[in-house]
Design a protein around this motif. Sequence first.
Motif, PDB file in Angstrom:
ATOM      1  N   MET A  69       0.556  -1.305  -0.159  1.00 56.33           N
ATOM      2  CA  MET A  69      -0.313   0.269  -0.324  1.00 56.33           C
ATOM      3  C   MET A  69       0.846   1.077   0.711  1.00 56.33           C
ATOM      4  N   VAL A  70       0.332   2.631  -0.067  1.00 54.93           N
ATOM      5  CA  VAL A  70       0.722   3.411  -0.321  1.00 54.93           C
ATOM      6  C   VAL A  70       0.108   4.048   0.558  1.00 54.93           C
ATOM      7  N   SER A  71       0.393   4.986   1.911  1.00 52.31           N
ATOM      8  CA  SER A  71       1.566   5.103   2.590  1.00 52.31           C
ATOM      9  C   SER A  71       2.237   4.216   3.593  1.00 52.31           C
ATOM     10  N   THR A  72       2.834   3.159   3.746  1.00 47.04           N
ATOM     11  CA  THR A  72       2.513   2.901   6.013  1.00 47.04           C
ATOM     12  C   THR A  72       3.130   3.657   6.260  1.00 47.04           C
ATOM     13  N   ALA A  73       4.307   4.856   5.874  1.00 50.91           N
ATOM     14  CA  ALA A  73       4.361   5.939   6.901  1.00 50.91           C
ATOM     15  C   ALA A  73       2.830   6.642   6.950  1.00 50.91           C
ATOM     16  N   LEU A  74       2.272   6.810   6.627  1.00 47.89           N
ATOM     17  CA  LEU A  74       0.827   7.233   6.807  1.00 47.89           C
ATOM     18  C   LEU A  74       0.236   6.029   8.326  1.00 47.89           C
ATOM     19  N   VAL A  75       0.241   5.053   7.830  1.00 52.42           N
ATOM     20  CA  VAL A  75       0.016   4.097   8.483  1.00 52.42           C
ATOM     21  C   VAL A  75       0.717   4.246  10.290  1.00 52.42           C
ATOM     22  N   LEU A  76       1.333   4.548  10.058  1.00 48.77           N
ATOM     23  CA  LEU A  76       2.861   4.741  11.156  1.00 48.77           C
ATOM     24  C   LEU A  76       2.438   5.892  12.195  1.00 48.77           C
ATOM     25  N   GLY A  77       1.492   7.149  11.301  1.00 53.03           N
ATOM     26  CA  GLY A  77       1.598   7.968  11.892  1.00 53.03           C
ATOM     27  C   GLY A  77       2.090   9.688  11.029  1.00 53.03           C
ATOM     28  N   ALA A  78       2.832   9.073  10.034  1.00 51.80           N
ATOM     29  CA  ALA A  78       3.767  10.844   9.620  1.00 51.80           C
ATOM     30  C   ALA A  78       3.073  11.189   8.766  1.00 51.80           C
ATOM     31  N   ASP A  79       2.662  12.706   9.009  1.00 53.68           N
ATOM     32  CA  ASP A  79       1.764  12.700   7.249  1.00 53.68           C
ATOM     33  C   ASP A  79       2.943  13.041   6.135  1.00 53.68           C
ATOM     34  N   ARG A  80       3.182  13.026   6.349  1.00 57.24           N
ATOM     35  CA  ARG A  80       4.524  13.275   3.945  1.00 57.24           C
ATOM     36  C   ARG A  80       5.435  12.280   4.446  1.00 57.24           C
ATOM     37  N   THR A  81       6.186  11.875   3.493  1.00 58.15           N
ATOM     38  CA  THR A  81       7.909  10.935   3.085  1.00 58.15           C
ATOM     39  C   THR A  81       8.697  11.763   2.971  1.00 58.15           C
ATOM     40  N   PRO A  82      10.090  11.462   2.656  1.00 57.39           N
ATOM     41  CA  PRO A  82      10.934  11.803   1.979  1.00 57.39           C
ATOM     42  C   PRO A  82      11.180  11.182   0.952  1.00 57.39           C
ATOM     43  N   HIS A  83      10.069  10.497   0.321  1.00 62.03           N
ATOM     44  CA  HIS A  83      10.471   9.637  -1.122  1.00 62.03           C
ATOM     45  C   HIS A  83       9.030   9.497  -1.587  1.00 62.03           C
ATOM     46  N   GLU A  84       9.757   9.346  -3.536  1.00 64.90           N
ATOM     47  CA  GLU A  84       8.079  10.035  -4.341  1.00 64.90           C
ATOM     48  C   GLU A  84       7.492   8.032  -4.023  1.00 64.90           C
ATOM     49  N   THR A  85       6.643   8.018  -4.722  1.00 66.81           N
ATOM     50  CA  THR A  85       6.121   6.833  -5.225  1.00 66.81           C
ATOM     51  C   THR A  85       5.420   7.235  -6.525  1.00 66.81           C
ATOM     52  N   SER A  86       5.852   6.621  -7.790  1.00 62.29           N
ATOM     53  CA  SER A  86       5.187   6.492  -8.748  1.00 62.29           C
ATOM     54  C   SER A  86       5.117   5.075  -9.336  1.00 62.29           C
ATOM     55  N   ILE A  87       3.753   4.981  -9.663  1.00 61.76           N
ATOM     56  CA  ILE A  87       3.700   4.042 -10.642  1.00 61.76           C
ATOM     57  C   ILE A  87       4.982   3.919 -11.887  1.00 61.76           C
ATOM     58  N   GLN A  88       4.832   2.298 -12.179  1.00 60.72           N
ATOM     59  CA  GLN A  88       5.688   1.567 -12.927  1.00 60.72           C
ATOM     60  C   GLN A  88       5.004   0.870 -14.658  1.00 60.72           C
ATOM     61  N   ALA A  89       3.856   0.403 -13.592  1.00 56.27           N
ATOM     62  CA  ALA A  89       2.882  -0.612 -14.119  1.00 56.27           C
ATOM     63  C   ALA A  89       1.733   0.149 -14.619  1.00 56.27           C
ATOM     64  N   PRO A  90       0.587  -0.023 -15.053  1.00 53.04           N
ATOM     65  CA  PRO A  90      -0.252   0.777 -15.058  1.00 53.04           C
ATOM     66  C   PRO A  90      -1.533  -0.963 -14.043  1.00 53.04           C
ATOM     67  N   GLY A  91      -2.233  -0.109 -13.529  1.00 55.32           N
ATOM     68  CA  GLY A  91      -3.480  -0.761 -12.871  1.00 55.32           C
ATOM     69  C   GLY A  91      -4.230  -0.024 -12.930  1.00 55.32           C
ATOM     70  N   THR A  92      -5.457  -0.971 -12.177  1.00 55.71           N
ATOM     71  CA  THR A  92      -6.229  -0.242 -10.771  1.00 55.71           C
ATOM     72  C   THR A  92      -5.471   0.081  -9.708  1.00 55.71           C
ATOM     73  N   TRP A  93      -6.164   0.687  -8.938  1.00 51.73           N
ATOM     74  CA  TRP A  93      -5.531   1.074  -7.690  1.00 51.73           C
ATOM     75  C   TRP A  93      -7.279   1.290  -6.542  1.00 51.73           C
ATOM     76  N   LEU A  94      -6.946   1.210  -5.446  1.00 51.88           N
ATOM     77  CA  LEU A  94      -8.424   1.429  -4.417  1.00 51.88           C
ATOM     78  C   LEU A  94      -7.730   3.146  -3.464  1.00 51.88           C
ATOM     79  N   ARG A  95      -8.670   3.880  -3.816  1.00 52.40           N
ATOM     80  CA  ARG A  95      -8.074   5.602  -3.301  1.00 52.40           C
ATOM     81  C   ARG A  95      -8.729   5.285  -1.906  1.00 52.40           C
ATOM     82  N   ILE A  96      -8.514   5.495  -0.809  1.00 55.75           N
ATOM     83  CA  ILE A  96      -9.165   5.693   0.634  1.00 55.75           C
ATOM     84  C   ILE A  96      -8.038   6.839   0.652  1.00 55.75           C
TER      85      ILE A  96
END
Length: 140
Positions: free
Chosen positions: A76-103
């Motif tokens: 999932m993106v982002s486990t940092a959110l689940v751990l209580g952070a409000d941001r991350t020093p990393h970028e997450t980008s799509i490498q292969a297309p697909g459907t994702w579930l957003r919340i």
Amino acid sequence: MAHPFQNCLLRALPDADLALLTPHLVPVPLEIGTVVVGVNEPFTHAYFPEGGLASIISKTHDQRNLEVGIFGRDGMVSTALVLGADRTPHETSIQAPGTWLRIEADRLREAMRQSPALTDQPPRGGPSGMLVDRGPFHHG
């Protein structure tokens, strides 16, 4: 209960915990190159891939991109959110297309407040942590 999800984290959740998330999960198609989490940007959403792949990118000291992780429906993106952070020093980008579930990030935070088991208990048949796997599937 059989779940319609392909995402391994969602499939591992007990029905009561999944019920907190399901009404708020919106399927979104994501194409190659889409940035779902920007460097040091506040989280607005969390994403659970149903298909496709994403890379977690870190900047080196000389500002070159370094891929530090890759994941698909096991994460999932982002486990940092689940751990209580409000941001991350990393970028997450799509490498292969697909459907994702957003919340929405606030909806996920509320679900975690209602059920601490989402982050504290081992999933059925899985290593440790419901949404945060602190083992081999730990993703940014």
